[in-house]
Scaffold this motif. Structure first.
Motif, PDB file in Angstrom:
ATOM      1  N   ARG A   1       0.806  -1.018  -0.010  1.00 42.81           N
ATOM      2  CA  ARG A   1      -0.050   0.068  -0.015  1.00 42.81           C
ATOM      3  C   ARG A   1       0.838   1.281   0.068  1.00 42.81           C
ATOM      4  NH1 ARG A   1      -5.385  -1.120   3.780  1.00 42.81           N
ATOM      5  NH2 ARG A   1      -5.809  -3.293   2.838  1.00 42.81           N
ATOM      6  N   ILE A   2       0.556   2.098  -0.921  1.00 43.93           N
ATOM      7  CA  ILE A   2       1.550   3.591  -1.220  1.00 43.93           C
ATOM      8  C   ILE A   2       0.440   4.666  -0.746  1.00 43.93           C
ATOM      9  CG2 ILE A   2       2.850   4.749  -2.645  1.00 43.93           C
ATOM     10  CD1 ILE A   2       3.092   2.183  -4.334  1.00 43.93           C
ATOM     11  N   THR A   3       0.930   5.502   0.182  1.00 42.21           N
ATOM     12  CA  THR A   3       0.263   6.681   0.290  1.00 42.21           C
ATOM     13  C   THR A   3       1.002   7.766   0.079  1.00 42.21           C
ATOM     14  OG1 THR A   3       0.924   6.928   2.742  1.00 42.21           O
ATOM     15  CG2 THR A   3      -1.321   5.810   2.458  1.00 42.21           C
ATOM     16  N   GLY A   4       0.328   8.852  -0.405  1.00 46.17           N
ATOM     17  CA  GLY A   4       1.311  10.133  -0.900  1.00 46.17           C
ATOM     18  C   GLY A   4       1.963  10.177  -2.188  1.00 46.17           C
ATOM     19  N   LEU A   5       1.569   8.993  -2.997  1.00 46.75           N
ATOM     20  CA  LEU A   5       2.001   8.679  -4.397  1.00 46.75           C
ATOM     21  C   LEU A   5       1.825  10.063  -5.285  1.00 46.75           C
ATOM     22  CD1 LEU A   5       3.289   6.107  -6.126  1.00 46.75           C
ATOM     23  CD2 LEU A   5       1.241   6.552  -7.044  1.00 46.75           C
ATOM     24  N   LEU A   6       2.864  10.583  -6.001  1.00 49.38           N
ATOM     25  CA  LEU A   6       2.622  11.469  -6.877  1.00 49.38           C
ATOM     26  C   LEU A   6       1.807  11.101  -8.028  1.00 49.38           C
ATOM     27  CD1 LEU A   6       3.514  14.212  -8.605  1.00 49.38           C
ATOM     28  CD2 LEU A   6       5.356  13.345  -9.181  1.00 49.38           C
ATOM     29  N   GLU A   7       0.805  11.618  -8.360  1.00 52.15           N
ATOM     30  CA  GLU A   7      -0.350  11.535  -9.382  1.00 52.15           C
ATOM     31  C   GLU A   7       0.061  12.101 -10.353  1.00 52.15           C
ATOM     32  OE1 GLU A   7      -4.058  10.857  -7.720  1.00 52.15           O
ATOM     33  OE2 GLU A   7      -3.179   9.327  -6.236  1.00 52.15           O
ATOM     34  N   GLY A   8       1.246  12.389 -11.082  1.00 55.86           N
ATOM     35  CA  GLY A   8       1.475  13.076 -12.173  1.00 55.86           C
ATOM     36  C   GLY A   8       1.726  11.966 -13.436  1.00 55.86           C
ATOM     37  N   GLU A   9       1.662  12.753 -14.670  1.00 58.65           N
ATOM     38  CA  GLU A   9       1.753  12.028 -15.650  1.00 58.65           C
ATOM     39  C   GLU A   9       3.171  10.882 -15.952  1.00 58.65           C
ATOM     40  OE1 GLU A   9       1.546  14.599 -19.315  1.00 58.65           O
ATOM     41  OE2 GLU A   9      -0.586  15.215 -18.876  1.00 58.65           O
ATOM     42  N   ASP A  10       3.991  11.189 -15.466  1.00 58.84           N
ATOM     43  CA  ASP A  10       5.338  10.515 -15.333  1.00 58.84           C
ATOM     44  C   ASP A  10       5.178   9.227 -14.544  1.00 58.84           C
ATOM     45  OD1 ASP A  10       6.300  12.356 -17.037  1.00 58.84           O
ATOM     46  OD2 ASP A  10       8.198  12.711 -15.699  1.00 58.84           O
ATOM     47  N   VAL A  11       4.696   9.299 -13.298  1.00 58.10           N
ATOM     48  CA  VAL A  11       4.505   8.256 -12.412  1.00 58.10           C
ATOM     49  C   VAL A  11       3.113   7.505 -12.666  1.00 58.10           C
ATOM     50  CG1 VAL A  11       3.887   7.658 -10.145  1.00 58.10           C
ATOM     51  CG2 VAL A  11       5.453   9.636 -10.591  1.00 58.10           C
ATOM     52  N   LEU A  12       2.182   7.766 -13.441  1.00 52.92           N
ATOM     53  CA  LEU A  12       1.033   7.088 -14.026  1.00 52.92           C
ATOM     54  C   LEU A  12       1.701   6.351 -15.199  1.00 52.92           C
ATOM     55  CD1 LEU A  12      -2.004   9.753 -13.937  1.00 52.92           C
ATOM     56  CD2 LEU A  12      -1.238   7.982 -12.079  1.00 52.92           C
ATOM     57  N   ALA A  13       2.458   6.810 -15.681  1.00 54.15           N
ATOM     58  CA  ALA A  13       3.229   6.236 -16.909  1.00 54.15           C
ATOM     59  C   ALA A  13       4.038   4.552 -16.310  1.00 54.15           C
ATOM     60  CB  ALA A  13       4.339   6.790 -17.718  1.00 54.15           C
ATOM     61  N   THR A  14       4.486   4.894 -15.263  1.00 56.07           N
ATOM     62  CA  THR A  14       5.129   3.706 -14.510  1.00 56.07           C
ATOM     63  C   THR A  14       4.057   2.667 -14.104  1.00 56.07           C
ATOM     64  OG1 THR A  14       6.931   4.893 -13.787  1.00 56.07           O
ATOM     65  CG2 THR A  14       6.274   3.053 -12.322  1.00 56.07           C
ATOM     66  N   ALA A  15       2.955   3.352 -13.377  1.00 60.32           N
ATOM     67  CA  ALA A  15       1.900   2.393 -12.998  1.00 60.32           C
ATOM     68  C   ALA A  15       1.294   1.724 -14.309  1.00 60.32           C
ATOM     69  CB  ALA A  15       0.875   3.435 -12.335  1.00 60.32           C
ATOM     70  N   ALA A  16       0.998   2.175 -15.354  1.00 57.92           N
ATOM     71  CA  ALA A  16       0.537   1.589 -16.655  1.00 57.92           C
ATOM     72  C   ALA A  16       1.572   0.570 -16.970  1.00 57.92           C
ATOM     73  CB  ALA A  16       0.098   2.595 -17.742  1.00 57.92           C
ATOM     74  N   ALA A  17       2.712   0.921 -16.980  1.00 55.51           N
ATOM     75  CA  ALA A  17       3.699  -0.195 -17.496  1.00 55.51           C
ATOM     76  C   ALA A  17       3.887  -1.345 -16.472  1.00 55.51           C
ATOM     77  CB  ALA A  17       4.986   0.440 -17.642  1.00 55.51           C
ATOM     78  N   MET A  18       3.774  -1.235 -15.231  1.00 45.16           N
ATOM     79  CA  MET A  18       3.770  -2.312 -14.526  1.00 45.16           C
ATOM     80  C   MET A  18       2.506  -3.125 -14.504  1.00 45.16           C
ATOM     81  SD  MET A  18       6.631  -2.345 -12.985  1.00 45.16           S
ATOM     82  CE  MET A  18       6.451  -3.516 -11.931  1.00 45.16           C
ATOM     83  N   ARG A  19       1.316  -2.385 -14.742  1.00 42.33           N
ATOM     84  CA  ARG A  19       0.095  -2.989 -14.948  1.00 42.33           C
ATOM     85  C   ARG A  19      -0.136  -3.769 -16.162  1.00 42.33           C
ATOM     86  NH1 ARG A  19      -2.988   1.227 -14.765  1.00 42.33           N
ATOM     87  NH2 ARG A  19      -3.195   1.622 -12.583  1.00 42.33           N
ATOM     88  N   ALA A  20       0.830  -3.457 -17.413  1.00 42.02           N
ATOM     89  CA  ALA A  20       0.838  -3.902 -18.476  1.00 42.02           C
ATOM     90  C   ALA A  20       1.782  -5.226 -18.601  1.00 42.02           C
ATOM     91  CB  ALA A  20       1.345  -3.035 -19.790  1.00 42.02           C
ATOM     92  N   MET A  21       2.452  -5.527 -17.565  1.00 38.43           N
ATOM     93  CA  MET A  21       3.474  -6.681 -17.416  1.00 38.43           C
ATOM     94  C   MET A  21       2.873  -7.287 -16.072  1.00 38.43           C
ATOM     95  SD  MET A  21       7.147  -5.146 -18.143  1.00 38.43           S
ATOM     96  CE  MET A  21       7.270  -3.533 -17.242  1.00 38.43           C
ATOM     97  N   GLY A  22       1.657  -7.403 -15.749  1.00 38.18           N
ATOM     98  CA  GLY A  22       1.144  -8.430 -14.904  1.00 38.18           C
ATOM     99  C   GLY A  22       0.679  -7.775 -13.509  1.00 38.18           C
ATOM    100  N   ALA A  23       1.256  -6.710 -13.003  1.00 37.99           N
ATOM    101  CA  ALA A  23       1.058  -6.348 -11.626  1.00 37.99           C
ATOM    102  C   ALA A  23      -0.479  -6.005 -11.637  1.00 37.99           C
ATOM    103  CB  ALA A  23       2.155  -5.404 -11.254  1.00 37.99           C
ATOM    104  N   GLN A  24      -1.024  -5.873 -10.474  1.00 44.92           N
ATOM    105  CA  GLN A  24      -2.435  -5.523 -10.201  1.00 44.92           C
ATOM    106  C   GLN A  24      -2.001  -4.101  -9.327  1.00 44.92           C
ATOM    107  OE1 GLN A  24      -5.428  -7.924  -8.565  1.00 44.92           O
ATOM    108  NE2 GLN A  24      -4.373  -9.699  -9.065  1.00 44.92           N
TER     109      GLN A  24
END
Length: 441
Positions: free
Chosen positions: A45-68
C-alpha cells in the motif's frame, strides 16, 4: 499518452507569497515504490504517491506486465506484485510519455526477464539518448534495437539468467545505477555498481526495505553497491514524502519575492537530494527546518522560507549530483542575487527533457538577465534583488522544470514574462498553478 494543446501563461511581479504549501509526493520515490511493489509477492500500500503523468506511466507499465495496480477512493494505491522474475510479456508497446526515469529503470527491470518490450515516448523523451543504460544492460546479456543515437522508439529483449557484472559509472547518474541494480534483482550471483560520486540513494534505501540483500561499502574507488540476485521482495506500506524538487520552486520563489514567507510541509530531505537547500543557504537564504522526522526511512521536515537578499557564489561542483534537477531554479535565484554566480559541474543537464543549460540561458536572457553559457553550466550576473525587465516570451521546450522555473522568474519581473507552454508541468506537479494562485496575495 495523448498530446495536449500548448497552454501559454504570462506572469509578472505582484505581492508577497504567504501561506502553507504541500508539494506532491516525491517523484523518484513514487516511481520506485510502484516498481518494487510490482515485484513483491502480496499487497503493498502506497500513500502520498505523486499522481503526475510520469508516475502514471510507470503504473501503466507495471500493470501491462502483470502487476495489479489500483488507486482506491481513499487515495491509497494498492499493488499486488508478480514476484521477482514474474514480469509478463506486455501485449503492446509501453508508452512512457515524457518520463526518462520510468524508461531507464524499467529497462533495468526487464533486462533480466525473458520478455521483449518496445518503449515509445513523446517528442521530448524520444530525443533523449538511452546509451548510458543500454551499455551496462548489454553487458548483462540484454539485447537492444534502438532508433539512431540510442533513442526511442526502442525494443529490448531481456534474458534469464542474465550475467552479473561489476559496473563503474562513467558519469554520476542515479538512473543508470538503479537500472543496473534492478537488473541484478533477478540475476544469479552478485551485481555491483561502483559509484565514484554519490548520487541519490532512494533505490538502495527502498530495496533494503522490501527485503533485498543489498550492501554499500565506501572504498578508495567510491561507493560500491552490491545486490544479491534472485531476491524475494516482501510487500510494504510506503508513505511517500514531499518531493524536494517540487519544493525547490517555492523555496526560491519565497526567497526572491520581497515580503514573502512560505511554509512548505513534509519535504523529503534525503542528503543525496538536499544540495539546493545547502547552496541557497550559502547565498544567504533564510530557510528553517521545523519538526524534523523520519518517514519511511527518509528524513523529512517542514521548511519555513522567508525573503532574504541573496549573494552570488561559486557553486561547489561536487554538489551537482544532489541537486541536478534543481539547477534551472537555482539559475533563477542567481539571476536575482547580488553579484556573480558560477554554477558548473552540471553537464548532465544537456541530456534532460531538454538541454537545460542552453534553454535556461536563452530563457533568462529573454527575461533580461545577464547570462554566460559554458559547457557544464551558467555564469550569471545577478540583478542585486531588483526585478528583471521581463517582457519576453520563453520557450519551455516541453520541459516541466523550465516552465516552472521561468514561472517563478516571472514573479520577479517588472513586465509580464510569457511562457509559451506550461502544459508539461502536469508530468510532475499537476496543481502547481492552482497553488501559486493560492499563495500569491
Amino acid at each position: 499518452m495523448t498530446s495536449t494543446a500548448p497552454r501559454p501563461l504570462a506572469l509578472s511581479a505582484a505581492g508577497p507569497l504567504r501561506g502553507t504549501v504541500r508539494v506532491p509526493g516525491d517523484k523518484s520515490i513514487s516511481h520506485r515504490a510502484l516498481m518494487f511493489a510490482g515485484l513483491a509477492v502480496g499487497e503493498s500500500r502506497i500513500t502520498g504517491l505523486l499522481e503526475g503523468e510520469d508516475v502514471l506511466a510507470t503504473a501503466a507499465a507495471m500493470r501491462a506486465m502483470g502487476a495489479q495496480v489500483e488507486r482506491g477512493e481513499d487515495g491509497v494505491w494498492r499493488v499486488h506484485g508478480v514476484g521477482v522474475g514474474g514480469l509478463l510479456q506486455p501485449r503492446t508497446a509501453l508508452d512512457m510519455g515524457n518520463s526518462g526515469t520510468s524508461t531507464r529503470l524499467l529497462m533495468g527491470l526487464i533486462a533480466s526477464h525473458p520478455i521483449t518490450v518496445t518503449f515509445t515516448g513523446d517528442a521530448s523523451l524520444s530525443s533523449r539518448p538511452m546509451g548510458r543504460v543500454i551499455d551496462p544492460l548489454t553487458e548483462m546479456g540484454a539485447e537492444f534495437t534502438a532508433s539512431p543515437g540510442g533513442r526511442l522508439p526502442l525494443t529490448m529483449r531481456g534474458i534469464c539468467p542474465a550475467v552479473p557484472i561489476a559496473y563503474r559509472l562513467p558519469v554520476a547518474s542515479a538512473q543508470v545505477k538503479s537500472a543496473v541494480l534492478l537488473a541484478g534483482l533477478n540475476t544469479p550471483g552478485i551485481t555491483r555498481v561502483i559509484e565514484p560520486v554519490p548520487t541519490r540513494d532512494h533505490s538502495e534505501r527502498m530495496l533494503r526495505g522490501f527485503g533485498a540483500e543489498l550492501t554499500v561499502e565506501e572504498t578508495a574507488e567510491g561507493r560500491v553497491i552490491s545486490i544479491t540476485g534472485e531476491a524475494e521482495l516482501t510487500p510494504q506500506q510506503i508513505e511517500v514524502p514531499g518531493d524536494p524538487s517540487s519544493a525547490a520552486f517555492w523555496i526560491v520563489a519565497a526567497s526572491i519575492v520581497p515580503g514573502s514567507e512560505l511554509t512548505i510541509a513534509n519535504v523529503g530531505l534525503n542528503p543525496t537530494r538536499a544540495g539546493l537547500v545547502q547552496v541557497l543557504r550559502m547565498m544567504g537564504a533564510d530557510i528553517t527546518e521545523a519538526q524534523p522526522r523520519i518517514v519511511g526511512g527518509e528524513p523529512v521536515a517542514d521548511l519555513i522560507v522567508r525573503h532574504a537578499p541573496l549573494s552570488g557564489i561559486e557553486v561547489p561542483p561536487e554538489l551537482a549530483p544532489s541537486m541536478i534537477d534543481e539547477y534551472p531554479i537555482l539559475f533563477v535565484a542567481a539571476a536575482l542575487a547580488q553579484g556573480r554566480t558560477v554554477a558548473r559541474g552540471a553537464e548532465e543537464l544537456r541530456v534532460k527533457e531538454s538541454d537545460r543549460i542552453a534553454v535556461m540561458a536563452a530563457a533568462l536572457e529573454a527575461a533580461g538577465a545577464h547570462v554566460e553559457e559554458v559547457a557544464d553550466g551558467l555564469i550569471i550576473d545577478g540583478s542585486g534583488g531588483d526585478p528583471l525587465p521581463g517582457g519576453g516570451t520563453i520557450a519551455s521546450r516541453l520541459d516541466h522544470r523550465i516552465a516552472m522555473s521561468m514561472s517563478v522568474a516571472g514573479l520577479a519581473c517588472s513586465r509580464p514574462l510569457t511562457i509559451d507552454d506550461v502544459s508539461p508541468v502536469a508530468t510532475s506537479y499537476p496543481n502547481f498553478y492552482e497553488t501559486l494562485d493560492a499563495v500569491r496575495r
